[in-house]
Design a protein around this motif. Structure first.
Motif, PDB file in Angstrom:
ATOM      1  N   SER A  40       2.773   1.483  -3.459  1.00 44.86           N
ATOM      2  CA  SER A  40       1.908   1.850  -4.586  1.00 44.86           C
ATOM      3  C   SER A  40       1.517   3.319  -4.530  1.00 44.86           C
ATOM      4  O   SER A  40       1.401   3.985  -5.568  1.00 44.86           O
ATOM      5  CB  SER A  40       0.660   0.966  -4.604  1.00 44.86           C
ATOM      6  OG  SER A  40      -0.190   1.215  -3.489  1.00 44.86           O
ATOM      7  N   THR A  41       1.327   3.841  -3.313  1.00 44.09           N
ATOM      8  CA  THR A  41       1.003   5.262  -3.160  1.00 44.09           C
ATOM      9  C   THR A  41       2.151   6.135  -3.648  1.00 44.09           C
ATOM     10  O   THR A  41       1.950   7.087  -4.414  1.00 44.09           O
ATOM     11  CB  THR A  41       0.692   5.587  -1.691  1.00 44.09           C
ATOM     12  OG1 THR A  41      -0.362   4.733  -1.222  1.00 44.09           O
ATOM     13  CG2 THR A  41       0.274   7.038  -1.525  1.00 44.09           C
ATOM     14  N   GLU A  94      -1.895   7.941   2.606  1.00 41.88           N
ATOM     15  CA  GLU A  94      -2.390   9.141   1.943  1.00 41.88           C
ATOM     16  C   GLU A  94      -1.371  10.260   2.019  1.00 41.88           C
ATOM     17  O   GLU A  94      -0.735  10.474   3.057  1.00 41.88           O
ATOM     18  CB  GLU A  94      -3.696   9.625   2.596  1.00 41.88           C
ATOM     19  CG  GLU A  94      -4.235  10.916   2.023  1.00 41.88           C
ATOM     20  CD  GLU A  94      -5.434  11.458   2.771  1.00 41.88           C
ATOM     21  OE1 GLU A  94      -6.070  12.410   2.266  1.00 41.88           O
ATOM     22  OE2 GLU A  94      -5.733  10.946   3.876  1.00 41.88           O
ATOM     23  N   THR A 149       0.829  -1.208   0.000  1.00 45.05           N
ATOM     24  CA  THR A 149       0.000   0.000   0.000  1.00 45.05           C
ATOM     25  C   THR A 149       0.859   1.251   0.000  1.00 45.05           C
ATOM     26  O   THR A 149       0.614   2.201  -0.755  1.00 45.05           O
ATOM     27  CB  THR A 149      -0.953  -0.001   1.203  1.00 45.05           C
ATOM     28  OG1 THR A 149      -1.673  -1.234   1.256  1.00 45.05           O
ATOM     29  CG2 THR A 149      -1.949   1.147   1.103  1.00 45.05           C
ATOM     30  N   ARG A 150       1.878   1.265   0.838  1.00 40.76           N
ATOM     31  CA  ARG A 150       2.784   2.418   0.867  1.00 40.76           C
ATOM     32  C   ARG A 150       3.518   2.567  -0.470  1.00 40.76           C
ATOM     33  O   ARG A 150       3.577   3.663  -1.051  1.00 40.76           O
ATOM     34  CB  ARG A 150       3.810   2.257   1.994  1.00 40.76           C
ATOM     35  CG  ARG A 150       4.849   3.392   2.022  1.00 40.76           C
ATOM     36  CD  ARG A 150       6.007   3.119   2.956  1.00 40.76           C
ATOM     37  NE  ARG A 150       5.631   3.284   4.344  1.00 40.76           N
ATOM     38  CZ  ARG A 150       5.542   2.274   5.223  1.00 40.76           C
ATOM     39  NH1 ARG A 150       5.756   1.029   4.820  1.00 40.76           N
ATOM     40  NH2 ARG A 150       5.218   2.512   6.470  1.00 40.76           N
ATOM     41  N   HIS A 166      -8.429   5.177  -7.481  1.00 36.69           N
ATOM     42  CA  HIS A 166      -7.233   4.406  -7.144  1.00 36.69           C
ATOM     43  C   HIS A 166      -7.174   3.053  -7.854  1.00 36.69           C
ATOM     44  O   HIS A 166      -6.267   2.260  -7.585  1.00 36.69           O
ATOM     45  CB  HIS A 166      -7.167   4.183  -5.625  1.00 36.69           C
ATOM     46  CG  HIS A 166      -7.155   5.457  -4.850  1.00 36.69           C
ATOM     47  ND1 HIS A 166      -8.162   5.809  -3.963  1.00 36.69           N
ATOM     48  CD2 HIS A 166      -6.277   6.490  -4.846  1.00 36.69           C
ATOM     49  CE1 HIS A 166      -7.887   6.984  -3.430  1.00 36.69           C
ATOM     50  NE2 HIS A 166      -6.757   7.430  -3.949  1.00 36.69           N
ATOM     51  N   ILE A 200      -3.910  11.565  -2.763  1.00 38.47           N
ATOM     52  CA  ILE A 200      -3.879  10.185  -3.246  1.00 38.47           C
ATOM     53  C   ILE A 200      -3.909   9.314  -1.996  1.00 38.47           C
ATOM     54  O   ILE A 200      -3.041   9.429  -1.135  1.00 38.47           O
ATOM     55  CB  ILE A 200      -2.621   9.915  -4.085  1.00 38.47           C
ATOM     56  CG1 ILE A 200      -2.627  10.788  -5.346  1.00 38.47           C
ATOM     57  CG2 ILE A 200      -2.525   8.433  -4.452  1.00 38.47           C
ATOM     58  CD1 ILE A 200      -1.375  10.665  -6.188  1.00 38.47           C
ATOM     59  N   GLU A 201      -4.917   8.445  -1.865  1.00 37.46           N
ATOM     60  CA  GLU A 201      -5.144   7.742  -0.600  1.00 37.46           C
ATOM     61  C   GLU A 201      -5.760   6.348  -0.798  1.00 37.46           C
ATOM     62  O   GLU A 201      -6.867   6.086  -0.330  1.00 37.46           O
ATOM     63  CB  GLU A 201      -6.029   8.587   0.309  1.00 37.46           C
ATOM     64  CG  GLU A 201      -7.271   9.184  -0.355  1.00 37.46           C
ATOM     65  CD  GLU A 201      -8.046  10.087   0.590  1.00 37.46           C
ATOM     66  OE1 GLU A 201      -8.455   9.616   1.668  1.00 37.46           O
ATOM     67  OE2 GLU A 201      -8.231  11.278   0.252  1.00 37.46           O
ATOM     68  N   PRO A 202      -5.054   5.454  -1.468  1.00 31.37           N
ATOM     69  CA  PRO A 202      -5.635   4.136  -1.746  1.00 31.37           C
ATOM     70  C   PRO A 202      -5.822   3.291  -0.493  1.00 31.37           C
ATOM     71  O   PRO A 202      -5.048   3.380   0.466  1.00 31.37           O
ATOM     72  CB  PRO A 202      -4.603   3.494  -2.676  1.00 31.37           C
ATOM     73  CG  PRO A 202      -3.311   4.146  -2.288  1.00 31.37           C
ATOM     74  CD  PRO A 202      -3.676   5.567  -1.973  1.00 31.37           C
ATOM     75  N   GLN A 255      -4.176   1.673   4.432  1.00 34.41           N
ATOM     76  CA  GLN A 255      -4.328   2.912   3.671  1.00 34.41           C
ATOM     77  C   GLN A 255      -3.140   3.830   3.902  1.00 34.41           C
ATOM     78  O   GLN A 255      -2.633   3.935   5.022  1.00 34.41           O
ATOM     79  CB  GLN A 255      -5.620   3.645   4.053  1.00 34.41           C
ATOM     80  CG  GLN A 255      -5.858   4.914   3.238  1.00 34.41           C
ATOM     81  CD  GLN A 255      -7.154   5.626   3.589  1.00 34.41           C
ATOM     82  OE1 GLN A 255      -7.643   5.523   4.711  1.00 34.41           O
ATOM     83  NE2 GLN A 255      -7.719   6.348   2.639  1.00 34.41           N
ATOM     84  N   ILE A 274      -1.437   2.116  -9.170  1.00 34.58           N
ATOM     85  CA  ILE A 274      -1.805   1.404  -7.940  1.00 34.58           C
ATOM     86  C   ILE A 274      -2.346   0.022  -8.263  1.00 34.58           C
ATOM     87  O   ILE A 274      -2.027  -0.963  -7.581  1.00 34.58           O
ATOM     88  CB  ILE A 274      -2.810   2.237  -7.128  1.00 34.58           C
ATOM     89  CG1 ILE A 274      -2.148   3.528  -6.629  1.00 34.58           C
ATOM     90  CG2 ILE A 274      -3.369   1.431  -5.944  1.00 34.58           C
ATOM     91  CD1 ILE A 274      -3.120   4.544  -6.077  1.00 34.58           C
TER      92      ILE A 274
END
Length: 302
Positions: free
Chosen positions: A183-184, A285, A180-181, A236, A253-255, A283, A204
């Motif tokens: 990809s952000t 962001e 997650t980190r 996302h 941006i906050e997937p 998550q 993402i």
């Protein structure tokens, strides 16, 4: 990743022989007050934000300066709150600490009474995707927690979120957090003038699919400035939507990546979003500024 749910609401992660608790609703303390000296957003009394702008706005130099200052304050407070995360602390204690940190900076905790939200930050644990309301539940070894901090400061908003594994955790939850980190940050790198905004979701998606995770489609990034939420809408997941990026645009941006299926529901408090299969989510962001060259992260945090 196979799992089974026991009658006690404990999920067993069969790939690593560890377990975690399925989170529901627990008692919530009273809404906190802010000092009279704090400049308040328009919704602080009735909970109703103003209508959003009909188009994507380009920020002035003055707005960018204030957004940068608000973002740095927000990211710094998020780091301090994340440092408080440990086994045994309640999410209400985290909220109290964050609230005090925010008002000490002459800022207003942006979630407080936004559409009636009762707390100053969001704390989303295990199967909670986002908008978890801080409460009396103590964090347990192996939990995963996402904390979203946002403020109103000098007429603009700052907004960011991070995720942390509590205690040891299992291999799956550490991988979920890392992907997650990563990809952000990879999505942020694509945000240059002339690039379509859909590059964010496409990037993402590549990361999530390779790792075997799904993406929550119900919650999106957003424009931010003198308003909390506005255009552009930032998807996302893989898509072909969104404007061409121009210098002066500011958005989040906050997937939310999910361990299981991309299905969710909202609990009875009207806020807490949970995964339908009770599996975990993470998550990250950042608020970013489109410049003439590389994107600028306005909300730096770990």
């Amino acid at each position: 990743m196979l799992s089974g749910i026991s009658r006690r609401g404990v999920v067993l992660c069969k790939s690593c022989c560890r377990q975690y608790s399925v989170v529901g609703l627990d008692p919530v303390s009273e809404m906190r007050s802010v000092p009279a000296s704090i400049v308040l957003p328009s919704y602080h009394r009735n909970g109703i934000p103003p209508p959003r702008l009909p188009t994507v706005d380009i920020k002035s130099k003055d707005e960018i300066s204030r957004l940068r200052e608000a973002g740095h304050i927000t990211g710094g407070i998020l780091d301090k709150v994340m440092n408080m995360v440990q086994v045994g602390i309640t999410t209400d204690e985290l909220d109290r600490y964050a609230h005090d940190q925010i008002v000490s900076q002459a800022a207003y905790p942006a979630p407080l009474n936004y559409r009636g939200y009762p707390k100053s930050i969001c704390t989303s644990v295990n199967n909670v995707l986002c908008h978890g309301i801080p409460n009396s539940r103590q964090l347990q070894d192996g939990d995963i927690i996402s904390i979203d901090v946002s403020i109103f400061y000098k007429g603009v908003f700052g907004d960011c979120c991070s995720t942390k594994v509590v205690g040891q955790g299992d291999s799956t939850v550490h991988e979920l957090t890392k992907v997650t980190r990563d990809s952000t940050l990879a999505a942020i790198e694509t945000c240059k003038p002339g690039v379509r905004l859909c590059a964010v979701g496409n990037t993402i998606s590549d990361y999530a699919e390779r790792a075997g995770f799904s993406i929550c489609k119900e919650f999106i990034g957003h424009g931010i400035g003198s308003y909390f939420h506005g255009l552009p809408e930032v998807y996302h997941y893989s898509n072909s939507h969104g404007p061409t990026l121009r210098p002066g645009m500011v958005f989040t941006i906050e997937p939310i990546l999910m361990e299981g299926r991309d299905r969710m529901s909202i609990l009875a408090d009207g806020w807490t979003a949970v995964s339908a299969d009770s599996k975990r989510a993470a998550q990250f962001e950042h608020t970013i500024l489109i410049t003439d060259n590389e994107p600028e992260i306005l909300s730096p945090h770990r």
